[in-house]
Every structure is written in C-alpha cells, then in structure tokens.
Design an enzyme around this catalytic site. Structure first.
Site, mmCIF file in Angstrom:
data_model
loop_
_atom_site.group_PDB
_atom_site.id
_atom_site.type_symbol
_atom_site.label_atom_id
_atom_site.label_comp_id
_atom_site.label_asym_id
_atom_site.label_seq_id
_atom_site.Cartn_x
_atom_site.Cartn_y
_atom_site.Cartn_z
ATOM 1 N N LYS A 1 75.661 -77.712 -26.724
ATOM 2 C CA LYS A 1 74.364 -78.297 -27.126
ATOM 3 C C LYS A 1 74.522 -79.763 -27.510
ATOM 4 O O LYS A 1 73.748 -80.623 -27.081
ATOM 5 C CB LYS A 1 73.774 -77.507 -28.300
ATOM 6 C CG LYS A 1 72.433 -78.050 -28.773
ATOM 7 C CD LYS A 1 71.377 -77.971 -27.690
ATOM 8 C CE LYS A 1 70.098 -78.656 -28.133
ATOM 9 N NZ LYS A 1 69.087 -78.728 -27.042
ATOM 10 N N CYS B 1 66.563 -85.378 -32.503
ATOM 11 C CA CYS B 1 67.606 -84.726 -31.711
ATOM 12 C C CYS B 1 68.584 -85.749 -31.149
ATOM 13 O O CYS B 1 69.671 -85.946 -31.672
ATOM 14 C CB CYS B 1 66.937 -83.927 -30.608
ATOM 15 S SG CYS B 1 65.776 -82.731 -31.274
HETATM 16 N N1 LIG Z 1 62.247 -80.546 -31.747
HETATM 17 C C1 LIG Z 1 62.916 -80.344 -30.612
HETATM 18 O O1 LIG Z 1 62.576 -80.859 -29.554
HETATM 19 C C2 LIG Z 1 64.121 -79.470 -30.643
HETATM 20 C C3 LIG Z 1 64.723 -79.106 -31.852
HETATM 21 N N2 LIG Z 1 65.845 -78.343 -31.823
HETATM 22 C C4 LIG Z 1 66.505 -77.897 -33.052
HETATM 23 O O2 LIG Z 1 65.534 -77.172 -33.838
HETATM 24 C C5 LIG Z 1 65.516 -77.677 -35.148
HETATM 25 C C6 LIG Z 1 64.122 -77.529 -35.706
HETATM 26 O O3 LIG Z 1 63.328 -78.401 -34.975
HETATM 27 P P1 LIG Z 1 61.770 -78.460 -35.182
HETATM 28 O O4 LIG Z 1 61.176 -77.088 -35.127
HETATM 29 O O5 LIG Z 1 61.272 -79.499 -34.239
HETATM 30 O O6 LIG Z 1 61.630 -79.010 -36.695
HETATM 31 P P2 LIG Z 1 60.266 -79.210 -37.497
HETATM 32 O O7 LIG Z 1 60.534 -80.293 -38.469
HETATM 33 O O8 LIG Z 1 59.118 -79.312 -36.564
HETATM 34 O O9 LIG Z 1 60.075 -77.801 -38.264
HETATM 35 C C7 LIG Z 1 60.972 -77.373 -39.236
HETATM 36 C C8 LIG Z 1 60.257 -76.274 -40.049
HETATM 37 O O10 LIG Z 1 61.222 -75.683 -40.915
HETATM 38 C C9 LIG Z 1 60.625 -75.500 -42.187
HETATM 39 N N3 LIG Z 1 61.688 -75.409 -43.187
HETATM 40 C C10 LIG Z 1 62.375 -76.405 -43.770
HETATM 41 N N4 LIG Z 1 63.265 -75.905 -44.631
HETATM 42 C C11 LIG Z 1 63.155 -74.555 -44.580
HETATM 43 C C12 LIG Z 1 63.803 -73.466 -45.232
HETATM 44 N N5 LIG Z 1 64.772 -73.696 -46.119
HETATM 45 N N6 LIG Z 1 63.422 -72.211 -44.931
HETATM 46 C C13 LIG Z 1 62.451 -71.983 -44.021
HETATM 47 N N7 LIG Z 1 61.779 -72.965 -43.367
HETATM 48 C C14 LIG Z 1 62.143 -74.229 -43.655
HETATM 49 C C15 LIG Z 1 59.718 -76.692 -42.363
HETATM 50 O O11 LIG Z 1 58.720 -76.411 -43.345
HETATM 51 C C16 LIG Z 1 59.147 -76.839 -40.949
HETATM 52 O O12 LIG Z 1 57.969 -76.055 -40.784
HETATM 53 C C17 LIG Z 1 65.957 -79.141 -34.970
HETATM 54 O O13 LIG Z 1 66.509 -79.698 -36.100
HETATM 55 C C18 LIG Z 1 66.967 -79.046 -33.880
HETATM 56 O O14 LIG Z 1 68.216 -78.724 -34.465
HETATM 57 C C19 LIG Z 1 66.404 -77.928 -30.649
HETATM 58 C C20 LIG Z 1 65.812 -78.251 -29.442
HETATM 59 C C21 LIG Z 1 64.633 -79.018 -29.371
HETATM 60 C C1 LIG Z 2 69.330 -83.134 -23.074
HETATM 61 C C2 LIG Z 2 67.863 -83.164 -23.221
HETATM 62 O O1 LIG Z 2 67.142 -83.457 -22.313
HETATM 63 N N1 LIG Z 2 67.392 -82.862 -24.420
HETATM 64 C C3 LIG Z 2 65.957 -82.836 -24.643
HETATM 65 C C4 LIG Z 2 65.676 -83.651 -25.886
HETATM 66 O O2 LIG Z 2 64.305 -83.685 -26.027
HETATM 67 P P1 LIG Z 2 63.566 -84.766 -26.966
HETATM 68 O O3 LIG Z 2 62.265 -84.162 -27.355
HETATM 69 O O4 LIG Z 2 64.483 -85.241 -28.031
HETATM 70 O O5 LIG Z 2 63.144 -85.990 -26.057
HETATM 71 P P2 LIG Z 2 63.891 -86.866 -24.974
HETATM 72 O O6 LIG Z 2 63.071 -86.752 -23.743
HETATM 73 O O7 LIG Z 2 65.324 -86.586 -24.883
HETATM 74 O O8 LIG Z 2 63.686 -88.359 -25.586
HETATM 75 C C5 LIG Z 2 64.352 -88.753 -26.752
HETATM 76 C C6 LIG Z 2 64.078 -90.254 -26.893
HETATM 77 O O9 LIG Z 2 64.739 -90.969 -25.849
HETATM 78 C C7 LIG Z 2 63.807 -91.770 -25.119
HETATM 79 N N2 LIG Z 2 64.204 -91.749 -23.705
HETATM 80 C C8 LIG Z 2 64.307 -90.553 -23.066
HETATM 81 C C9 LIG Z 2 64.715 -90.538 -21.745
HETATM 82 C C10 LIG Z 2 65.003 -91.742 -21.075
HETATM 83 O O10 LIG Z 2 65.354 -91.786 -19.898
HETATM 84 N N3 LIG Z 2 64.888 -92.925 -21.763
HETATM 85 C C11 LIG Z 2 64.496 -92.953 -23.069
HETATM 86 O O11 LIG Z 2 64.397 -94.029 -23.663
HETATM 87 C C12 LIG Z 2 62.455 -91.136 -25.373
HETATM 88 O O12 LIG Z 2 61.431 -92.106 -25.302
HETATM 89 C C13 LIG Z 2 62.597 -90.610 -26.797
HETATM 90 O O13 LIG Z 2 62.315 -91.616 -27.747
HETATM 91 O O14 LIG Z 2 66.298 -83.076 -27.017
HETATM 92 C C14 LIG Z 2 65.987 -81.694 -27.253
HETATM 93 C C15 LIG Z 2 66.839 -81.223 -28.397
HETATM 94 O O15 LIG Z 2 67.987 -80.908 -28.193
HETATM 95 O O16 LIG Z 2 66.342 -81.130 -29.486
HETATM 96 C C16 LIG Z 2 66.319 -80.878 -26.017
HETATM 97 O O17 LIG Z 2 66.017 -79.514 -26.246
HETATM 98 C C17 LIG Z 2 65.560 -81.424 -24.849
HETATM 99 O O18 LIG Z 2 65.854 -80.647 -23.696
#
Ligand SMILES: NC(=O)C1=CN([C@@H]2O[C@H](COP(=O)(O)OP(=O)(O)OC[C@H]3O[C@@H](n4cnc5c(N)ncnc54)[C@H](O)[C@@H]3O)[C@@H](O)[C@H]2O)C=CC1
Ligand SMILES: CC(=O)N[C@@H]1[C@@H](OP(=O)(O)OP(=O)(O)OC[C@H]2O[C@@H](n3ccc(=O)[nH]c3=O)[C@H](O)[C@@H]2O)O[C@H](C(=O)O)[C@@H](O)[C@@H]1O
Length: 503
Positions: free
Chosen positions: A242, A296
């Site tokens: 990851k 992320c």
């Molecule tokens: N946002 C993304 O695109 C992605 C995120 N992730 C992973 O998932 C994690 C979570 O991401 P999001 O859902 O976007 O975060 P988020 O900030 O949208 O949501 C986090 C939620 O967890 C709750 N929370 C905080 N502390 C807590 C606790 N102690 N017990 C229960 N709930 C609690 C918060 O109130 C909030 O509703 C990220 O930190 C990352 O590691 C992985 C892939 C994609």
């Molecule tokens: C490897 C990968 O593509 N990871 C994705 C990524 O999603 P995330 O929502 O963070 O957005 P993102 O498309 O990576 O963009 C992150 C940041 O980078 C910028 N960005 C993105 C692609 C690019 O070519 N140039 C650029 O400047 C975007 O504007 C943004 O500010 O991070 C997520 C995560 O791991 O949380 C993951 O699940 C998603 O699949």
C-alpha cells in the site's frame, strides 16, 4: 478450539482458527452469523461499512462523531460525492443490516470481525501518528474474543501490525497472539468512486500476521469483492504494498512537476510531450500541477522516510519538489504580472479551488493552502472560491462563484478545477492574468493573459506568446532596475537557472 464456543456448536463463531468447513464459514459470514464492527465512518469507512453490510447483513459502525452516528442511524450518508452511497446507507439501515454507535468497546464485544479504517496522519515532525489507530485498538481489545479477526484497512507504516497492533491487542485483551487473527488489507479506493473500488475494481491484497489470519481474511474479501483476492506473505508485505503504491505516485508526480517546469525554457507543452511519451506502456508519467494534496499521497512517503535507515534520497527529493509546487506556481504568477507591469504585492488574486481534488471535501495538504500562504506572504490581496469548503477557513476572502463578474481581480490561480467552475463566464470577467495549474480552463476568445503550468495537453506552451517574450520582459524588468529577484536568491538561483537549490 478458538473460533467456537465451548459447546463446539456454530453459535457465536469466529473465523480465526475455526474448526468449521470453509464453505460453512462463508455461509455463516453471509448469513450474518459473524457480526462485523467497522471503526471509522468517514469518506472511506462509511462506504466500506455499507459494502460489509450488503455482504454480511450484520454490521455495526463505530465513530467518535455523534453527528455522524446519528445521521447514519437516520439512514443518511454524511459523505458527499460518492455515487450510490446515499441509497446504500438508507437501504442497509432500513433493512437493519447496518447501525452506528459511538460506543467502540460495546461494538467490539458483539463483533467477531473488527475492521479499522480511521485516519493515519503525521505529527508536526512528519512522523506517523498512530494515536487514532491505537485508540481504536483499545476499543477492540476491550471486546476481543478467541477466534476473532482484526482487519486493518487504514494505511500503516510497514511493520505496524507486527510491532504495534498485535502486541497492543495482546496486552490490552489478555489474549495470546495465537488466539485471534490480525491482517492488513489495504483500501485501494479513491474518493468519488469508493463503492465501485471497494466492490472490486482492483484485486484485494490480504496479508496476515500468520497464515491462518491471511486465510480468514481471504474468506472475508472473497465474499466482499468481485475481484480476486491477492494473499501476500505477511502483514508487513501488505503494508509495504500500500505504501509503495503511494510512494510510486508521489515520485512520479514529482518527476512530472520537474519536467513541467521545463516548458518555459523549451517553449513547448510538456503536457503534450508527456501525453505522447505515455503512448509507451513502459512510460506512464503523471500530470504536472500546483502540488500534491490529500491525506494519502503526501503522507505515505513519510511512513518510510521516518523509519528507514536507508537514505531514500529519491523519495525525499520528490516529496520536497511536490511540496515546493505551490510556491513555484505563485512564482510563475509573479513573473506573469511583472510582464504586464504589475506587482504581485499590489495585486488582487482569486484562488479557484481549495480542496485537494475536484468534488472531494478534503483539504489536508491541499496545494491551495500553500498558494494562499505564498500569495499573502508576497502581500497580495487573496480571495478564494470553492463549492465544498469556506475559503475564509483557509485565509482567503470567500467569493461566491456567481459574484466573480461583480469583482475585478488582477489575477486568478486555478488550483482545483471543481465541475462548478465550468460555469465561470471568463469572457465577462475583467482582463487578468490566469495561472491554470491543471490545464483545466479554455480562455480562447477572452481578454485574459493565460499561463498554463506545464503547457496544455493540446500542445500550447505555458504562455500564448510562446514564453520567450515574457522571460525577455522579465529579464529586462529585473536588470533595468538592477534589482535581483529575491525569490531567485532565496533558492540560490539565477534567471538562467532559477531554483538552483531545487535540483
Ligand atoms: N481518503 C482516501 O482516499 C483513502 C483513505 N485511505 C485510508 O483510510 C483512512 C481513513 O480515510 P478517510 O475515511 O478518508 O478519513 P476521514 O477523515 O474521512 O474519516 C475518518 C473518520 O474516522 C472517525 N474517527 C476518528 N477517530 C476515531 C476513533 N478513535 N474511533 C472511531 N472513529 C474515529 C472520524 O470521526 C471520521 O468520521 C486514511 O487515513 C487512509 O489511511 C485509504 C485509501 C483511500
Ligand atoms: C496510487 C493511487 O492512485 N492512490 C490513489 C490516491 O488517491 P487520492 O484521493 O489521494 O488522489 P490522487 O489522485 O492520488 O491525488 C493526490 C494529489 O496529487 C495530485 N495529482 C494527482 C495525479 C497527478 O498526475 N498529478 C497530481 O498533481 C492531485 O491533484 C491531488 O492533489 O490515494 C488513495 C489512498 O491510498 O488513500 C488511493 O486509494 C487511490 O487509489
């Protein structure tokens, strides 16, 4: 035997080390006989809880935010911009297959599968902060029973399951490590397509603290995902997968940004060159832009940089290059204003797009914040437009998109092109310099001076005049007063080699 109660029957069964035929384990899971708790109901957690609910029919979501919990129990999703999520939450809550609570320990006591999907952030020193994860681990430990399976989906620094979560669970629950399962099964999910991704856009990686944990996690995700399950050797390997995906993206974007900066001196569109180079499957360069945001991609490299003994110069340099892009973007604006005889310090600038990605209500590490800070540092008057967040919370005077024609700005910086910006009547706005960080705006037929970071995908260099004139004007203006561009001296650069320190 772990995984079964003393009577040996199937009631209150856990998947880990269960002495039950695999096919029967799947039936118990999908018949709701193996209760699930999902900790964290945010942008990723709520969609995940919804898919778990539609698969198993027996999910309790846990969140510390009572408003989040109340809205879910009312059948509502608080997450915006996720197609299908509103209906899924309403349907699953109405069917009694999903409920939410703020009481983590209570949920843990009633669950046999525990899924962690809370934020993993950085502290002020860019060191990973697992406090939130560990607080969830405390909740789980309070209700952990032999045969339970703990699944971490939050992205973690490699070795976290082995060195932090497992010992923590053992210590707080009093169970031995071989009485419960623990696996890392990363979220390969992007906001805006979360349900599609969770249901099986990509293979699901599962890596257990032991082989039985891997097996049990594979049973779960075989049912949850329509895509294949990809077991790896152990939890640390899965954690590394990851983080490596994110580091690859950050380094690749860093390269794209470094190449994008060549557009002026080459007088080309680097975006066109990248798009053409990417004809080759072995070359997949990403897009130049004003920076890298979200919680992320800008964070994951630090999960390695903070703990690796290896120097990791490439990862570190790419992170620095991407962090510099907001200042580079403002530097380009400064140069364009100078070419029109204006001074950034006296300019009124509107920043378009505050969140890190269009349509996603997330501002952590958003490039717009760096752009606003750099503009203010230069003395500019800074306004901001964003349909999802209040620019005033980020230091910019909030302007509504419909009020743009009533204002007169010297410049605009397009950082995050929300779909709503397609309605901006550019031809009706007072002439200004427009720095387009994302090649998102077509200014043909308008009175504005365009500068597109890296040039346009259809082959136009950053400036309509090809760039040489503006740089020549720049040199003239700088040498005329004998002044030096303090920004250049800050970086130790010269006009011939701006940003020498950046290399
Ligand atoms: N946002 C993304 O695109 C992605 C995120 N992730 C992973 O998932 C994690 C979570 O991401 P999001 O859902 O976007 O975060 P988020 O900030 O949208 O949501 C986090 C939620 O967890 C709750 N929370 C905080 N502390 C807590 C606790 N102690 N017990 C229960 N709930 C609690 C918060 O109130 C909030 O509703 C990220 O930190 C990352 O590691 C992985 C892939 C994609
Ligand atoms: C490897 C990968 O593509 N990871 C994705 C990524 O999603 P995330 O929502 O963070 O957005 P993102 O498309 O990576 O963009 C992150 C940041 O980078 C910028 N960005 C993105 C692609 C690019 O070519 N140039 C650029 O400047 C975007 O504007 C943004 O500010 O991070 C997520 C995560 O791991 O949380 C993951 O699940 C998603 O699949």
């Amino acid at each position: 035997m772990a995984g079964e109660d003393s009577a040996g029957d199937e009631s209150d069964v856990g998947l880990y080390d269960a002495d039950i035929a695999p096919e029967r384990q799947r039936e118990l899971l999908t018949d709701g006989e193996i209760p699930v708790a999902v900790y964290g109901l945010g942008k990723m957690g709520l969609p995940l809880a919804g898919v778990y609910a539609e698969t198993t029919g027996n999910v309790t979501g846990v969140d510390i935010d009572p408003d989040v919990v109340d809205r879910i129990n009312d059948g509502e999703s608080h997450v915006i911009g996720e197609p299908g999520l509103d209906d899924l939450v309403a349907e699953q809550v109405d069917a009694g297959q999903l409920e939410a609570t703020t009481d983590g320990p209570e949920a843990a006591a009633n669950a046999r599968i525990h899924v962690i999907i809370v934020p993993t952030l950085l502290d002020d020193d860019d060191d990973p902060n697992l406090a939130t994860v560990e607080s969830v681990v405390d909740d789980i430990a309070a209700g952990l029973a032999p045969g339970d399976l703990v699944i971490a989906e939050s992205t973690l620094p490699p070795t976290s399951c082995r060195d932090v979560i497992q010992p923590h669970l053992e210590q707080e629950s009093g169970l031995d490590g071989d009485e419960f399962g623990l696996a890392f099964c990363p979220e390969r999910t992007s906001s805006g397509r979360a349900l599609e991704d969770i249901r099986g856009a990509y293979p699901k990686v599962v890596g257990g603290i032991d082989s039985e944990s891997t097996r049990a996690a594979a049973v779960v995700y075989d049912e949850l995902s329509s895509n294949e399950v990809h077991p790896v050797s152990d939890a640390t390997t899965a954690e590394a997968v990851k983080v490596f995906e994110g580091v690859y993206r950050d380094v690749n974007i860093g390269l794209a940004n470094e190449l994008g900066r060549l557009a002026d001196e080459l007088g080309i569109s680097v975006r066109e060159a990248i798009g053409t180079a990417n004809d080759l499957p072995m070359c997949q360069l990403h897009d130049p832009g004003p920076g890298v945001g979200g919680h992320c991609i800008p964070f994951y490299p630090h999960f390695l940089l903070s703990q690796a003994e290896e120097p990791m110069d490439l990862t570190r340099t790419a992170r620095r290059l991407n962090d510099e892009m907001p200042a580079v973007t403002v530097g380009r604006l400064e140069r364009e204003l100078e070419a029109t005889g204006d001074d950034l310090a006296d300019a009124s600038v509107v920043v378009l797009g505050i969140t890190y990605r269009p349509g996603v209500e997330e501002t952590r590490a958003s490039p717009a914040i760096g752009v606003i800070d750099a503009l203010q540092e230069a003395g500019a008057d800074v306004a901001g437009v964003d349909p999802l967040v209040d620019p005033a919370d980020y230091g910019a005077r909030a302007v509504d998109i419909d009020d743009l024609t009533a204002e007169s700005f010297d410049a605009a910086v397009v950082v995050t092109p929300h779909a709503e910006f397609e309605s901006i009547p550019w031809a009706d706005l007072e002439p200004m310099v427009v720095v387009d960080g994302r090649d998102a705006v077509d200014l043909s037929g308008t009175p504005h001076r365009r500068y597109t970071l890296g040039g346009t995908a259809d082959g136009r260099p950053p400036r309509d005049d090809g760039g040489a004139d503006a740089i020549a004007a720049d040199e003239r203006s700088l040498t005329a007063d004998g002044g030096t561009d303090e920004r250049l001296t800050e970086t130790g650069g010269t006009l011939e080699n701006p940003g020498a320190d950046d290399v």
